[in-house]
Design an enzyme around this catalytic site. Structure first.
Site, PDB file in Angstrom:
ATOM      1  NE  ARG A 229      -2.608   0.393   3.684  1.00 26.45           N
ATOM      2  CZ  ARG A 229      -2.361   0.762   4.463  1.00 26.45           C
ATOM      3  NH1 ARG A 229      -1.537   2.149   4.420  1.00 26.45           N
ATOM      4  NH2 ARG A 229      -2.103   0.245   5.408  1.00 26.45           N
TER       5      ARG A 229
ATOM      6  CE1 TYR B 204     -16.105  11.795 -15.597  1.00 30.37           C
ATOM      7  CE2 TYR B 204     -14.599  11.591 -14.345  1.00 30.37           C
ATOM      8  CZ  TYR B 204     -15.593  10.678 -14.946  1.00 30.37           C
ATOM      9  OH  TYR B 204     -15.796  10.285 -14.428  1.00 30.37           O
TER      10      TYR B 204
ATOM     11  CG  ASP C 121      -8.138  16.312 -15.052  1.00 34.07           C
ATOM     12  OD1 ASP C 121      -7.816  14.841 -16.655  1.00 34.07           O
ATOM     13  OD2 ASP C 121      -9.185  15.609 -15.105  1.00 34.07           O
TER      14      ASP C 121
ATOM     15  CE  LYS D  69     -11.338   7.566 -18.701  1.00 38.76           C
ATOM     16  NZ  LYS D  69     -12.864   6.360 -17.932  1.00 38.76           N
TER      17      LYS D  69
HETATM   18  C1  LIG Z   1     -11.211  13.864 -17.758  1.00 47.34           C
HETATM   19  C2  LIG Z   1     -11.721  12.587 -16.510  1.00 47.34           C
HETATM   20  N1  LIG Z   1     -10.900  12.641 -15.652  1.00 47.34           N
HETATM   21  C3  LIG Z   1     -10.755  11.780 -14.793  1.00 47.34           C
HETATM   22  C4  LIG Z   1     -12.114  11.152 -14.795  1.00 47.34           C
HETATM   23  C5  LIG Z   1     -11.193   9.704 -13.893  1.00 47.34           C
HETATM   24  O1  LIG Z   1     -10.712   8.416 -14.137  1.00 47.34           O
HETATM   25  P1  LIG Z   1     -10.894   7.408 -13.341  1.00 47.34           P
HETATM   26  O2  LIG Z   1     -11.943   6.157 -14.132  1.00 47.34           O
HETATM   27  O3  LIG Z   1     -10.068   6.066 -13.974  1.00 47.34           O
HETATM   28  O4  LIG Z   1     -11.453   7.167 -12.328  1.00 47.34           O
HETATM   29  C6  LIG Z   1     -11.990  10.729 -16.022  1.00 47.34           C
HETATM   30  C7  LIG Z   1     -13.138  10.015 -16.668  1.00 47.34           C
HETATM   31  O5  LIG Z   1     -13.205   9.361 -17.585  1.00 47.34           O
HETATM   32  C8  LIG Z   1     -12.399  11.922 -16.973  1.00 47.34           C
HETATM   33  O6  LIG Z   1     -12.957  11.626 -18.228  1.00 47.34           O
END
Ligand SMILES: Cc1ncc(COP(=O)(O)O)c(C=O)c1O
Length: 444
Positions: free
Chosen positions: A78, A131, A204, A229
């Site tokens: 962890r 998001y 992000d 992604k």
């Molecule tokens: C712009 C963005 N940030 C963060 C996330 C979160 O990612 P995760 O599903 O890996 O937690 C997403 C998920 O679609 C996203 O589109």
């Protein structure tokens, strides 16, 4: 195997050198036999998957020193793991950051970033195009813990300045490219604004990936990313990453240890494998998306197309300056509204009907009939989503096959009564010429 550069003094209890003890019981011998480490003198070309929770130390003093960070090494999964650490370092290197750490998911990275920086009574100014789950986190769990969030259109720099000046803010938070209309943030301007007001600039970078944009080099203090992604790239692993200044990444490490947001070694391995082909995949995603967006702009029944490589994109100039290319995400509006959107998607045969993005296969989402179906048209408009908006994560398929499939979808959309009306209404208007611009060398 010790981390490169670490002293190879960690003695092992279940040692390779220790002779098997035939007098021991079967269970004891089985455990010893199954944990005997192979000796490997060659350097493996892939980072091995250290699928272990525990790492042995030679004595209690050594274990204590490893656990307190006085000595390099690993003790408990962890806290740290060599495969996971290799992934954090690799992304940091590609983002041009001092340090980096892998996390279980993108949301875990975003959560760890926020809670490492913000305490009760402190404030974050965040993009209103964030998001959905990020917004939910800020308005839910973080609001309950006393963190105040103000949402602002980050493409309106004067509005950002007003929000930062209105009350002290610890963090300004933006996304490089964001939903629903593929909004592009001007990192250089936003970082300067944040710093002028004593805030840290956190980004992000999920939709862009470090191949298309490196926010640290444009002034960001911390970058978080869903590696689920584009970085991993195949829709088969959940992973997140945070990179930036060493002290900020160290603070995130502490949150990981305390909350268990650890990235598993197998997931880190898959994300590392994805990194190796990120550039070539992103080039293809971006080229296909730009061509598809340009084609869509010329189609009857399509009232608006959003992609950073289009001359019509509202932040085209920022995209040219700060992005290597326009990326694999596009959105477009069908004049026929909700029914046309639904008919378009249901007529497609190639894309996967799923809500993620950044994978080898194309994904098309109609937010008004899926993720946002509970909203009426007025509430949708407030969220910046028109009833006929479709979001496309353009995959690695052949462009011609995607165009053929989208032609099928558009024909179905035009077959709906609202779609037919929209096409007739748009007829007198000449189709806008689409010019998917080449990225400038300077933006690379
Ligand atoms: C712009 C963005 N940030 C963060 C996330 C979160 O990612 P995760 O599903 O890996 O937690 C997403 C998920 O679609 C996203 O589109």
């Amino acid at each position: 195997m010790p981390e490169q550069g670490a002293p190879d003094t960690h003695a092992r209890r279940a040692d390779d050198a220790a002779e098997p003890d035939p007098s021991a019981g079967f269970a004891t011998r089985a455990i010893r036999a199954a944990h005997r480490q192979p000796v490997v003198d060659q350097r493996p070309t892939s980072v091995p998957i250290y699928q272990t929770v525990t790492f042995s130390s030679g004595d209690t003093a050594e274990l204590g020193e490893v656990l307190t960070g006085q000595r390099p090494g690993y003790a408990y999964g962890r806290i740290d793991n060599p495969t996971t650490a290799a992934f954090g370092r690799a992304v940091a290197e590609l983002e041009g950051a001092e340090d980096g750490v892998g996390l279980a998911t993108g949301m875990a990275a975003i959560h760890a970033a926020f809670v490492s920086l913000l305490s009760a009574g402190e404030r974050v100014v965040a993009t209103s195009a964030s998001y959905g789950t990020t917004r939910a986190q800020l308005e839910g769990v973080l609001a309950r813990l006393g963190v105040d969030a103000t949402f602002v259109d980050i493409t309106d720099l004067a509005a950002v300045e007003r929000a930062l000046a209105a009350a002290p803010a610890k963090v300004l938070y933006a996304e490089t490219i964001a939903n629903p209309t593929i909004v592009v943030a001007d990192h250089a301007a936003l970082a300067a604004l944040a710093h002028r007001h004593g805030a840290l600039y956190v980004v992000d970078n999920t939709f862009a990936s470090p191949y298309l944009c490196r926010p640290i080099e444009l002034g960001a203090d911390l970058v978080v990313e869903s590696a689920t992604k584009y970085i991993a790239g195949h829709s088969d692993v959940l992973a997140g990453v945070a990179v930036g200044r060493r002290d900020l990444v160290d603070a995130i490490r502490s949150v990981i240890v305390d909350t268990g947001a650890t990235l598993a070694p197998m997931s880190a391995f898959l994300a590392l494998r994805g990194l190796s082909t990120l550039a070539i995949r992103m080039d293809r995603h971006a080229a296909t998306a730009a061509a598809l967006a340009a084609w869509l702009e010329r189609q009857p029944g399509v009232s608006r197309v959003y992609h950073p490589a289009l001359a019509s994109h509202p932040q085209r100039e920022v995209a040219t300056r700060e992005l290597r290319a326009g990326g694999g995400m596009l959105a477009f509006e069908l004049g026929g509204g909700r029914d046309a959107g639904r008919a378009f998607i249901d007529a497609l045969t190639l894309p996967e009907l799923t809500a993620s993005l950044g994978s080898v296969f194309t994904m098309v989402v109609h937010p008004p009939s899926t993720t946002h179906r509970q909203l009426d048209d007025a509430a949708l408009a407030q969220a910046g989503i028109t009833a006929g908006l479709l979001r496309v994560s353009v995959g690695l398929e052949d462009l011609d096959d995607l165009v053929t499939d989208f032609e099928r979808g558009l024909a179905a959309a035009r077959g709906t009564s609202a779609g037919a009306v929209a096409v007739r209404a748009a007829q007198p208007e000449p189709a806008a010429p689409a010019t998917p611009a080449e990225p400038t060398p300077a933006a690379r």
